[in-house]
Enzyme design. Structure first.
Site, PDB file in Angstrom:
ATOM      1  CE1 TYR A  63      32.883  48.518  35.736  1.00  0.00           C
ATOM      2  CE2 TYR A  63      33.606  50.801  35.599  1.00  0.00           C
ATOM      3  CZ  TYR A  63      33.276  49.858  35.462  1.00  0.00           C
ATOM      4  OH  TYR A  63      31.902  50.055  36.297  1.00  0.00           O
ATOM      5  CG  ASP A 115      32.311  44.497  35.495  1.00  0.00           C
ATOM      6  OD1 ASP A 115      31.754  43.613  35.090  1.00  0.00           O
ATOM      7  OD2 ASP A 115      32.199  45.434  36.786  1.00  0.00           O
TER       8      ASP A 115
END
Length: 276
Positions: A116, A166
């Site tokens: 992330y 992400d």
DNA sequence: ATGGTGGTGCGACCA
């Protein structure tokens, strides 16, 4: 083997949507981002009942990553190595943004990194246009440099691996509905894109682009202003593959339909099918 | 055009 990445924007709010998608999509391995939960509060047994091993790397309120797997996992590690500050500065690793494990099958094994990447906004620059040290943008770029170093280290091991998650990064103009609106944003600024390009140029393959040339293929739509209805989205969730892993790639898809369901995440899953 | 929505966890902070 089917491997997916999904930024769920809070496990508490997404337990139903995630469970439903797991039953529909039947991924073997999923890396999750933004679980927004400490390890103790993650509903581990709920996903074990669905047939998954659960490994989390959580923190209170923000960030947090996890791996769900139907196959055995080995050598789980949490946090991105920090070669520059090893053993001296723990501050860089307070935010839970990286988890890695090896998944094993009869045909071979694959190292999977779930990440992330920091958002990086607001972009704070000094008079010379350089990111201010200690700012969010500076943190993003430094985190990307660490990811680059880690990818380099993994490449030298000659083991197939993927880095999925992400990335908070719009690689090119075609990866946004309105790229002009993102020009000064940390997700699209020159320094961010350059760092991403350098990461790819180590020899990694963007799984979606290797399998899908369709325009307006996005993974995130803002909750506001009916962004999804207008397909006003961006492609920021990526699966990057080492050369040995890319040789096994069969398919890569984005499950856009999940964004139209009740109580959706603002991201949708991206998955790959590999010959393993 | 100013986060206008949504999540976490109970006051802000984050995206």
């Amino acid at each position: 083997m089917k491997i997916a990445s999904f930024n769920i924007n809070g496990i508490k709010a997404r337990i139903e949507a995630l469970s439903e998608w797991l039953k529909e999509a039947e991924p073997d391995v999923v890396v999750l981002q933004e679980i927004k939960s400490i390890d103790e509060n993650f509903p581990k047994s709920h996903f074990e009942d669905l047939g998954y091993i659960v490994e989390t790397h959580g923190q209170k309120s923000f960030n947090g990553v996890a791996i769900l797997s139907r196959l055995p996992l080995e050598d789980v590690s949490r946090g991105l190595p920090n070669p520059e500050n090893a053993g001296r500065d723990e501050a860089d690793d307070i935010e839970a943004r990286y988890i890695e494990a090896t998944v094993c099958t009869d045909k071979g094994s694959l190292r999977i990194g779930g990440l992330y990447l920091p958002n990086g906004n607001p972009v704070d620059l000094d008079q010379n246009g350089k990111p201010i040290v200690g700012s969010k943008y500076d943190y993003k770029l430094k985190w990307m440099a660490r990811l680059h170093q880690h990818a380099q280290a993994l490449l030298t091991e000659e083991q197939p691996f993927i880095l999925a998650g992400d990335y908070n990064l719009i690689p090119q103009e075609e990866d946004a509905k309105h790229p002009e609106k993102w020009s000064d944003d940390a997700l699209f600024r020159m320094e961010s894109r350059e760092a991403y390009r350098k990461l790819l140029s180590l020899g990694l393959t963007d799984a979606l682009r290797a399998r899908n040339a369709e325009p307006e293929t996005f993974t995130f739509w803002d909750y506001q202003r009916g962004a999804f209805d207008k397909n006003n989205g961006i492609r920021i969730d990526h699966v990057l593959m080492s050369p040995q892993a890319a040789d096994l790639l069969l398919d890569c898809q984005i499950d856009v339909y999940t964004r139209a369901k009740a109580k959706p995440s603002d991201h949708v899953p991206i998955w790959i099918q590999i010959d393993l």
